[in-house]
Design a protein around this motif. Structure first.
Motif, PDB file in Angstrom:
ATOM      1  N   ARG A  96       3.185 -12.704   4.118  1.00 43.00           N
ATOM      2  CA  ARG A  96       2.094 -12.005   3.915  1.00 43.00           C
ATOM      3  C   ARG A  96       1.732 -11.801   3.095  1.00 43.00           C
ATOM      4  NH1 ARG A  96       4.799  -9.799   8.108  1.00 43.00           N
ATOM      5  NH2 ARG A  96       4.239 -11.313   9.912  1.00 43.00           N
ATOM      6  N   GLY A  97       2.672 -11.453   2.589  1.00 42.36           N
ATOM      7  CA  GLY A  97       2.809 -10.076   1.633  1.00 42.36           C
ATOM      8  C   GLY A  97       2.228 -11.046   0.284  1.00 42.36           C
ATOM      9  N   GLU A  98       1.790 -12.507  -0.255  1.00 44.73           N
ATOM     10  CA  GLU A  98       1.423 -12.700  -1.123  1.00 44.73           C
ATOM     11  C   GLU A  98      -0.315 -12.151  -0.907  1.00 44.73           C
ATOM     12  OE1 GLU A  98       3.840 -16.001  -0.513  1.00 44.73           O
ATOM     13  OE2 GLU A  98       5.282 -14.141  -0.435  1.00 44.73           O
ATOM     14  N   PHE A  99      -0.398 -12.893   0.628  1.00 42.42           N
ATOM     15  CA  PHE A  99      -2.275 -12.870   0.442  1.00 42.42           C
ATOM     16  C   PHE A  99      -2.198 -11.223  -0.050  1.00 42.42           C
ATOM     17  CE2 PHE A  99      -5.767 -10.979   3.064  1.00 42.42           C
ATOM     18  CZ  PHE A  99      -6.624 -12.047   2.435  1.00 42.42           C
ATOM     19  N   TYR A 100      -1.908 -10.176   0.087  1.00 39.91           N
ATOM     20  CA  TYR A 100      -2.326  -9.283  -0.233  1.00 39.91           C
ATOM     21  C   TYR A 100      -1.578  -8.707  -1.673  1.00 39.91           C
ATOM     22  CZ  TYR A 100      -3.350  -7.764   4.595  1.00 39.91           C
ATOM     23  OH  TYR A 100      -3.356  -8.208   5.768  1.00 39.91           O
ATOM     24  N   GLU A 101      -0.947  -9.207  -1.937  1.00 40.93           N
ATOM     25  CA  GLU A 101      -0.431  -9.046  -3.828  1.00 40.93           C
ATOM     26  C   GLU A 101      -2.180  -9.282  -4.373  1.00 40.93           C
ATOM     27  OE1 GLU A 101       3.204 -10.381  -3.332  1.00 40.93           O
ATOM     28  OE2 GLU A 101       3.640  -8.716  -2.684  1.00 40.93           O
ATOM     29  N   LEU A 102      -2.025 -10.645  -4.215  1.00 46.46           N
ATOM     30  CA  LEU A 102      -3.137 -12.174  -4.667  1.00 46.46           C
ATOM     31  C   LEU A 102      -4.094 -11.081  -4.528  1.00 46.46           C
ATOM     32  CD1 LEU A 102      -1.619 -15.736  -3.980  1.00 46.46           C
ATOM     33  CD2 LEU A 102      -1.784 -14.487  -5.611  1.00 46.46           C
ATOM     34  N   LEU A 103      -4.744 -10.638  -3.160  1.00 45.50           N
ATOM     35  CA  LEU A 103      -5.900 -10.026  -3.167  1.00 45.50           C
ATOM     36  C   LEU A 103      -5.902  -8.652  -4.041  1.00 45.50           C
ATOM     37  CD1 LEU A 103      -8.010 -10.439  -0.982  1.00 45.50           C
ATOM     38  CD2 LEU A 103      -7.636  -9.006  -0.043  1.00 45.50           C
ATOM     39  N   LEU A 104      -5.147  -8.163  -4.317  1.00 44.34           N
ATOM     40  CA  LEU A 104      -5.705  -6.803  -4.870  1.00 44.34           C
ATOM     41  C   LEU A 104      -4.975  -7.172  -6.382  1.00 44.34           C
ATOM     42  CD1 LEU A 104      -3.417  -3.966  -2.988  1.00 44.34           C
ATOM     43  CD2 LEU A 104      -5.247  -4.306  -2.983  1.00 44.34           C
ATOM     44  N   LEU A 125      -3.624  -0.403  -9.359  1.00 44.12           N
ATOM     45  CA  LEU A 125      -1.718  -0.892 -10.042  1.00 44.12           C
ATOM     46  C   LEU A 125      -0.848  -0.128  -9.057  1.00 44.12           C
ATOM     47  CD1 LEU A 125      -1.366  -2.410 -11.260  1.00 44.12           C
ATOM     48  CD2 LEU A 125      -0.765  -1.214 -13.719  1.00 44.12           C
ATOM     49  N   VAL A 126      -1.358   0.911  -8.532  1.00 40.47           N
ATOM     50  CA  VAL A 126      -0.138   2.117  -7.755  1.00 40.47           C
ATOM     51  C   VAL A 126      -0.551   0.937  -6.484  1.00 40.47           C
ATOM     52  CG1 VAL A 126       0.301   3.831  -6.687  1.00 40.47           C
ATOM     53  CG2 VAL A 126      -0.318   3.687  -8.809  1.00 40.47           C
ATOM     54  N   VAL A 127      -0.651   1.006  -5.988  1.00 34.26           N
ATOM     55  CA  VAL A 127      -1.137   0.414  -4.817  1.00 34.26           C
ATOM     56  C   VAL A 127      -0.796  -1.873  -4.791  1.00 34.26           C
ATOM     57  CG1 VAL A 127      -2.688  -0.245  -2.731  1.00 34.26           C
ATOM     58  CG2 VAL A 127      -3.646   1.513  -4.047  1.00 34.26           C
ATOM     59  N   ALA A 152      -3.774  -1.600   4.432  1.00 37.64           N
ATOM     60  CA  ALA A 152      -5.440  -0.854   4.037  1.00 37.64           C
ATOM     61  C   ALA A 152      -5.747   0.776   4.558  1.00 37.64           C
ATOM     62  CB  ALA A 152      -5.605  -1.441   5.737  1.00 37.64           C
ATOM     63  N   VAL A 153      -4.386   1.200   4.201  1.00 37.73           N
ATOM     64  CA  VAL A 153      -4.432   3.028   4.238  1.00 37.73           C
ATOM     65  C   VAL A 153      -3.971   2.838   3.283  1.00 37.73           C
ATOM     66  CG1 VAL A 153      -2.540   4.595   4.896  1.00 37.73           C
ATOM     67  CG2 VAL A 153      -3.199   2.759   7.163  1.00 37.73           C
ATOM     68  N   LEU A 154      -3.137   2.501   1.817  1.00 35.34           N
ATOM     69  CA  LEU A 154      -2.681   2.804   0.942  1.00 35.34           C
ATOM     70  C   LEU A 154      -4.246   3.107   0.102  1.00 35.34           C
ATOM     71  CD1 LEU A 154      -0.031   1.647  -0.469  1.00 35.34           C
ATOM     72  CD2 LEU A 154      -0.242   3.230  -0.313  1.00 35.34           C
ATOM     73  N   PHE A 155      -4.803   1.512   0.556  1.00 33.05           N
ATOM     74  CA  PHE A 155      -6.066   1.668  -0.312  1.00 33.05           C
ATOM     75  C   PHE A 155      -7.351   1.598   0.430  1.00 33.05           C
ATOM     76  CE2 PHE A 155      -9.376  -1.306  -1.936  1.00 33.05           C
ATOM     77  CZ  PHE A 155      -9.283  -1.528  -3.252  1.00 33.05           C
ATOM     78  N   GLY A 156      -7.112   2.768   1.664  1.00 31.80           N
ATOM     79  CA  GLY A 156      -8.615   3.315   2.401  1.00 31.80           C
ATOM     80  C   GLY A 156      -8.404   5.418   1.427  1.00 31.80           C
ATOM     81  N   ILE A 157      -6.884   4.987   0.723  1.00 32.54           N
ATOM     82  CA  ILE A 157      -6.674   6.379   0.197  1.00 32.54           C
ATOM     83  C   ILE A 157      -7.230   6.263  -1.236  1.00 32.54           C
ATOM     84  CG2 ILE A 157      -4.996   8.088  -0.621  1.00 32.54           C
ATOM     85  CD1 ILE A 157      -3.225   6.848   2.057  1.00 32.54           C
ATOM     86  N   PHE A 158      -6.767   5.007  -1.531  1.00 28.27           N
ATOM     87  CA  PHE A 158      -7.783   4.882  -2.976  1.00 28.27           C
ATOM     88  C   PHE A 158      -8.764   5.029  -3.140  1.00 28.27           C
ATOM     89  CE2 PHE A 158      -8.262   1.190  -5.926  1.00 28.27           C
ATOM     90  CZ  PHE A 158      -8.277   1.577  -6.986  1.00 28.27           C
ATOM     91  N   THR A 159      -9.859   4.459  -1.880  1.00 32.24           N
ATOM     92  CA  THR A 159     -10.416   4.457  -2.135  1.00 32.24           C
ATOM     93  C   THR A 159     -11.930   5.973  -1.961  1.00 32.24           C
ATOM     94  OG1 THR A 159     -10.958   2.050  -0.779  1.00 32.24           O
ATOM     95  CG2 THR A 159     -12.787   3.346  -1.131  1.00 32.24           C
ATOM     96  N   VAL A 160     -10.949   6.429  -1.065  1.00 31.86           N
ATOM     97  CA  VAL A 160     -11.433   8.087  -0.862  1.00 31.86           C
ATOM     98  C   VAL A 160     -11.114   8.807  -2.337  1.00 31.86           C
ATOM     99  CG1 VAL A 160     -10.761  10.280   0.002  1.00 31.86           C
ATOM    100  CG2 VAL A 160     -11.046   8.036   1.532  1.00 31.86           C
TER     101      VAL A 160
END
Lengths: 487, 89
Positions: free
Chosen positions: A103-111, A16-18, A42-50
Motif C-alpha cells: 500500500r505504501g509504495e503505491f502512494y509514495e510512487l504516485l506522489l 515533499l513534506v506530504v 488523501a487528507v494530507l494531500f487535500g490540505i496541501f491542495t487547499v
C-alpha cells in the motif's frame, strides 16, 4: 549558495513534506493502523491542495533554471485537484487484501510522479526538464506492473517501459542536437538563437523533441502503447496515466514548443503539429468505435482528446494557453468520472466490457447517470463543461486567423460528430439496450462516491461558472512573455 | 550508434536484446553531448554534466526495465517479445 531561493518553489516543498510524512508513516507507523494510510494520504494531500491556493510565488530560482509564473502555478493547482480525486477514488482498492503489503509504495510512487510533473512544468532549463520528465514517467512503469498476480499487468508494464525508454532516448537525442547548435540548454538562451537559425539540423532536432514528448502524450503516430497499457494497468493507475500525466505533458509541450522554439513556428513545427493533430483526432476516433473493452475504449477516446488539447498549442496565443488549461481541468473531471464508474463496476463484478453495461440504468441509476454526464461532457454536448472547453479551444486556435487553421478546426468539428457516435453507444447500452445478464445492484464504497460526486459537480459547474475561465485567461496573460517570439 | 540502437529495438525478439539496443541509443546521446561540448564549446561544461545526468537516468531506467522483464519471465517463462500478444487492437 543562497538557500532562500528554495522559497520560490513552495509547491514542490509542500509536496515533499506530504511525501515524507506518508513515507515515515508507512515505514515507522504502528502496524495496526497501516490501513488508515490511504485516508491519511488523501487528507494530507487535500490540505496541501487547499494551502496551494494561497502559495503563489512568482520568480526564478537557481540562476533561471526554475521559474514560477501564474500560469505554472494554476497548472499545478489543476493537477493537484486531479490527483486528489484519484487518491480518494483508490482508498478502497488500496485497502483490499492483496494490496496490504504494498500500500505504501503505491502512494509514495504516485506522489513522486507528481513531483516530477511539477519540475517539468516549472523547468526553464532542459536538464531539469529531463529529470522532471523521467521522474514523472519511470515510477509509473512500476505502478503499471502493480497487479502482481495478473499477467496483463506485466505485459502492459513491459510495453510501457520499452516505449518510455525509447521515447526518452529519442528526446535526449534531439536535445543533444539542440545543444550542438546553440551551446546552451537554458530555454531563454535557445529561444533567442532560434530566430536567426535556419539549418536542417534544427528540423531534425525538433522532430526528435516532438516525437519524444508525443510518446508521453500518446499522439498518433506515437500512440501504440496507450491502449494496451491502459487495459493492463490497475484502473486507478490507468485513470492517473490518462489524466494527470497527460495534462502535465501537454502543458510542458506547450512551454517547450512556444517558449523555446517559438521563433521556428511557421517555418518548422506548425506543419508537423498540424499533421499530428489531424492524425491523432481522426485515428483515435476511428479506433475507439470498434472497442468493446471499456478501458481500451477510454484509451482511444483519450488519444483523440489529446489531439484536441494540441489545438490549444497550435494557436500559439494567450487564449490558446488559457483554453488548454481549461480543457485539461474539464478533461480531468469528465475522464475521472468515467474511469470512476468503470472502476466501481470492475471492483464489484469484474466486468469490463461495454456490452456488460446493458441495462445498467435499471440496477444502478446513479452510476449510469454519472457515466452519462461524463460521456456527454467528453463528447461536448452544450450544457456540460466539455462543450465550453471545446468551444474555447476552437476559438483560441481560430484567433490567429490563418486559412489552414480554419480547415484544421473544421476537421476537428467533423471528428466531434464522429465521437458523439461512440460516446452515445455507451449511453445507449446503459439506458436502452435490454438487460441480459446484467450487473447486480450494489453500493459503491464511500471514497468512490465522494470522488464521483466531486467529478459530477465539476462537470456541471466548471462550464457554467464562467469566472473560472476568466481567471485562467488572466493567469495566462500575467507576466507571460512566451508568445512574444512567435513568428 | 543511435541508428544501430533503433534498428536493434525494432528487429530483436529477445527482451534483453531490446534493452541492450536501448542502452546503445542512450549511450549515443551521452557521447553526442560530450563530443559537442569538447569540440564546439570547449569553454563550458554544460554538455559534460548533461551526459553525467543522462548516464544516471539510463541506469535507473535499465534497473526498472530489468525488474519488469524478470516479472514477465516469471509469468510466461520466456523473454521472447512475441509472447506478449495477449492484448491487441
Amino acid at each position: 549558495m543562497d538557500y532562500s531561493q528554495f522559497l520560490y518553489m513552495p509547491q514542490e516543498l509542500g509536496l515533499l513534506v506530504v511525501f515524507l510524512l506518508v513515507f515515515l508513516f508507512d515505514t515507522f507507523g504502528p502496524k495496526r493502523s497501516q490501513s488508515s494510510l490511504p485516508v491519511l494520504t488523501a487528507v494530507l494531500f487535500g490540505i496541501f491542495t487547499v494551502c496551494n491556493g494561497f502559495m503563489l510565488m512568482r520568480g526564478t530560482a537557481f540562476s533561471g533554471m526554475f521559474e514560477n509564473t501564474a500560469a505554472t502555478y494554476v497548472m499545478k493547482v489543476i493537477l493537484n485537484i486531479g490527483v486528489l480525486i484519484v487518491l480518494i477514488q483508490s482508498i478502497k482498492w488500496a485497502n483490499s487484501e492483496d494490496m496490504a503489503i504494498r500500500r505504501g509504495e503505491f502512494y509514495e510512487l504516485l506522489l513522486l510522479t507528481v513531483f516530477g510533473m511539477y519540475l517539468m512544468i516549472s523547468a526553464r532549463h532542459f536538464l531539469l526538464f529531463v529529470i522532471g520528465l523521467e521522474t514523472a514517467s519511470l515510477p509509473l512503469a512500476a505502478l503499471v506492473a502493480f497487479h502482481k498476480k495478473r499477467y496483463e499487468s506485466h505485459e502492459a508494464a513491459a510495453k510501457y517501459m520499452f516505449t518510455a525508454i525509447f521515447s526518452s532516448a529519442v528526446f535526449l537525442m534531439g536535445l543533444s542536437f539542440v545543444y550542438g547548435l546553440f551551446g546552451s540548454l537554458y530555454f531563454s538562451d535557445i529561444a533567442y538563437q532560434v530566430m536567426n537559425n535556419t539549418s536542417a539540423v534544427l528540423v531534425v532536432a525538433l522532430a526528435f523533441v516532438i516525437a519524444g514528448i508525443g510518446f508521453k502524450l500518446s499522439l498518433v503516430p506515437f500512440h501504440l502503447w496507450t491502449a494496451d497499457v491502459y487495459q493492463g494497468a490497475p484502473t486507478p493507475v490507468t485513470s492517473y496515466l490518462s489524466v494527470i500525466s497527460k495534462g502535465a505533458a501537454a502543458f510542458a509541450f506547450m512551454v517547450v514548443l512556444v517558449q523555446v522554439f517559438g521563433a521556428a513556428y511557421s517555418k518548422i513545427w506548425e506543419w508537423m503539429l498540424y499533421a499530428i493533430i489531424v492524425l491523432t483526432i481522426t485515428l483515435g476516433n476511428l479506433f475507439a468505435i470498434r472497442q468493446r473493452n471499456i478501458k481500451r475504449f477510454l484509451a482511444f477516446s483519450s488519444i483523440s482528446q489529446a489531439g484536441y488539447i494540441m489545438l490549444g498549442v497550435i494557436g500559439g496565443n494567450e487564449m490558446g494557453l488559457a483554453s488548454l488549461m481549461f480543457y485539461v481541468l474539464v478533461y480531468i473531471f469528465s475522464n475521472l468520472a468515467a474511469f470512476g464508474v468503470a472502476f466501481a463496476i470492475e471492483q464489484q463484478s469484474g466486468k469490463v466490457s461495454i456490452d456488460d453495461y446493458n441495462g445498467l440504468y435499471k440496477t444502478n441509476p446513479w452510476l449510469s447517470f454519472t457515466m452519462m454526464l461524463a460521456m456527454f461532457s467528453l463528447a461536448g454536448i452544450p450544457p456540460f463543461a466539455g462543450f465550453f472547453s471545446k468551444f474555447f479551444i476552437f476559438a483560441g486556435a481560430l484567433e490567429c486567423g490563418e486559412t489552414s487553421i480554419y480547415i484544421l478546426v473544421l476537421i476537428a468539428l467533423i471528428n466531434t460528430i464522429i465521437s458523439l457516435y461512440y460516446y452515445l453507444l455507451v449511453v445507449k447500452a446503459m439506458f436502452i439496450s435490454p438487460d441480459e445478464c446484467g450487473i447486480e445492484r450494489f453500493r459503491s464504497s464511500c471514497g468512490e462516491r465522494v470522488a464521483l460526486i466531486v467529478c459530477t459537480f465539476g462537470i456541471i459547474l466548471t462550464g457554467i461558472v464562467s469566472c473560472i475561465y476568466t481567471f485562467l485567461v488572466e493567469a495566462a496573460q500575467d507576466g507571460t512573455t512566451m508568445f512574444g517570439l512567435l513568428n | 550508434m543511435f541508428g544501430c540502437g533503433v534498428y536493434g529495438f525494432i528487429t530483436r525478439r529477445n527482451m534483453i536484446a531490446i534493452l541492450i539496443s536501448l542502452e546503445l541509443m542512450l549511450n549515443a546521446v551521452d557521447i553526442n553531448f560530450a563530443v559537442f561540448n569538447r569540440f564546439l564549446f570547449p569553454g563550458q561544461m554544460e554538455g559534460m554534466f548533461f551526459s553525467l545526468f543522462a548516464i544516471g537516468l539510463a541506469a535507473a531506467e535499465t534497473a526498472l526495465a530489468i525488474a519488469i522483464v524478470i516479472n514477465v519471465y516469471r509469468a510466461v517463462r520466456n523473454v521472447d517479445i512475441r509472447q506478449l500478444t495477449k492484448m491487441k487492437f
